[in-house]
Motif scaffolding. Structure first.
Motif, PDB file in Angstrom:
ATOM      1  N   ALA A  93     -11.298  -9.423  -1.330  1.00  0.00           N
ATOM      2  CA  ALA A  93     -10.655  -8.589  -0.295  1.00  0.00           C
ATOM      3  C   ALA A  93      -9.048  -8.740  -0.391  1.00  0.00           C
ATOM      4  O   ALA A  93      -8.442  -7.272  -0.489  1.00  0.00           O
ATOM      5  CB  ALA A  93     -11.309  -8.819   0.967  1.00  0.00           C
ATOM      6  N   VAL A  94      -8.599  -9.798  -0.648  1.00  0.00           N
ATOM      7  CA  VAL A  94      -7.213  -9.760  -0.577  1.00  0.00           C
ATOM      8  C   VAL A  94      -6.691  -8.990  -1.825  1.00  0.00           C
ATOM      9  O   VAL A  94      -5.705  -8.274  -1.980  1.00  0.00           O
ATOM     10  CB  VAL A  94      -6.803 -11.424  -0.655  1.00  0.00           C
ATOM     11  N   ILE A  95      -7.260  -9.163  -3.004  1.00  0.00           N
ATOM     12  CA  ILE A  95      -6.991  -8.527  -4.366  1.00  0.00           C
ATOM     13  C   ILE A  95      -6.941  -7.083  -4.141  1.00  0.00           C
ATOM     14  O   ILE A  95      -6.322  -6.210  -4.513  1.00  0.00           O
ATOM     15  CB  ILE A  95      -7.792  -9.178  -5.259  1.00  0.00           C
ATOM     16  N   ALA A  96      -7.914  -6.463  -3.376  1.00  0.00           N
ATOM     17  CA  ALA A  96      -8.459  -5.083  -3.262  1.00  0.00           C
ATOM     18  C   ALA A  96      -7.138  -4.650  -2.240  1.00  0.00           C
ATOM     19  O   ALA A  96      -6.756  -3.496  -2.700  1.00  0.00           O
ATOM     20  CB  ALA A  96      -9.717  -4.890  -2.695  1.00  0.00           C
ATOM     21  N   ASN A  97      -6.833  -5.391  -1.368  1.00  0.00           N
ATOM     22  CA  ASN A  97      -5.683  -4.838  -0.396  1.00  0.00           C
ATOM     23  C   ASN A  97      -4.479  -4.798  -1.159  1.00  0.00           C
ATOM     24  O   ASN A  97      -3.480  -3.984  -1.040  1.00  0.00           O
ATOM     25  CB  ASN A  97      -5.403  -5.846   0.716  1.00  0.00           C
ATOM     26  N   ARG A 126       0.032  -1.757  -3.947  1.00  0.00           N
ATOM     27  CA  ARG A 126       0.794  -1.623  -5.015  1.00  0.00           C
ATOM     28  C   ARG A 126       0.768  -0.046  -5.435  1.00  0.00           C
ATOM     29  O   ARG A 126       1.575   0.857  -5.775  1.00  0.00           O
ATOM     30  CB  ARG A 126       0.463  -2.382  -6.121  1.00  0.00           C
ATOM     31  N   THR A 127      -0.508   0.488  -5.109  1.00  0.00           N
ATOM     32  CA  THR A 127      -0.850   2.017  -5.642  1.00  0.00           C
ATOM     33  C   THR A 127       0.095   2.907  -4.820  1.00  0.00           C
ATOM     34  O   THR A 127       0.862   3.822  -5.118  1.00  0.00           O
ATOM     35  CB  THR A 127      -2.054   2.483  -5.727  1.00  0.00           C
ATOM     36  N   LYS A 128       0.128   2.395  -3.436  1.00  0.00           N
ATOM     37  CA  LYS A 128       0.927   2.977  -2.492  1.00  0.00           C
ATOM     38  C   LYS A 128       2.509   3.038  -2.659  1.00  0.00           C
ATOM     39  O   LYS A 128       3.171   4.079  -2.441  1.00  0.00           O
ATOM     40  CB  LYS A 128       0.749   2.977  -0.713  1.00  0.00           C
ATOM     41  N   ASP A 129       2.798   1.988  -3.181  1.00  0.00           N
ATOM     42  CA  ASP A 129       4.538   1.596  -3.227  1.00  0.00           C
ATOM     43  C   ASP A 129       4.880   2.666  -4.651  1.00  0.00           C
ATOM     44  O   ASP A 129       5.697   3.145  -4.721  1.00  0.00           O
ATOM     45  CB  ASP A 129       4.410   0.132  -3.450  1.00  0.00           C
ATOM     46  N   ALA A 130       3.827   2.439  -5.666  1.00  0.00           N
ATOM     47  CA  ALA A 130       4.051   3.315  -6.723  1.00  0.00           C
ATOM     48  C   ALA A 130       4.230   4.508  -6.656  1.00  0.00           C
ATOM     49  O   ALA A 130       5.068   5.458  -7.108  1.00  0.00           O
ATOM     50  CB  ALA A 130       3.042   2.950  -7.878  1.00  0.00           C
ATOM     51  N   ARG A 131       3.498   5.344  -5.652  1.00  0.00           N
ATOM     52  CA  ARG A 131       3.436   6.600  -5.562  1.00  0.00           C
ATOM     53  C   ARG A 131       4.738   6.924  -4.641  1.00  0.00           C
ATOM     54  O   ARG A 131       5.329   8.068  -4.864  1.00  0.00           O
ATOM     55  CB  ARG A 131       2.265   7.006  -4.495  1.00  0.00           C
TER      56      ARG A 131
END
Length: 81
Positions: free
Chosen positions: A63-67, A72-77
């Motif tokens: 769960a921590v890895i998924a979060n 990271r994807t939100k930050d990259a976007r």
């Protein structure tokens, strides 16, 4: 100048302090031995270097890895804009 104490009183007091010090020291030694006997070192009872992992721990790590991946994807976007 006359002594205010009888000659044997000093010996009796020093013997009392010596006995008290010996009792305190003995109680400390017995207490430490008792702690080591009652609570043995648990590291020697486990396998060497084998971490204990339960299903709950594995799920929590996933769960921590998924979060973190979502973050990271939100930050990259946000940086791509």
């Amino acid at each position: 100048m006359p002594e205010s104490r009888p000659p044997g009183e000093y010996k009796a007091k020093s013997g009392h302090w010596l006995r008290t010090a010996f009792l305190i020291y003995g109680m400390m030694v017995v207490g430490l031995l008792g702690i080591f006997i009652v609570f043995p070192d648990t590291r020697t009872q486990q396998d060497e270097g084998a971490p204990v992992q339960t299903a709950a721990k594995a799920a929590r790590y996933e769960a921590v890895i998924a979060n973190w991946n979502r973050y990271r994807t939100k930050d990259a976007r946000a940086e791509a804009r």
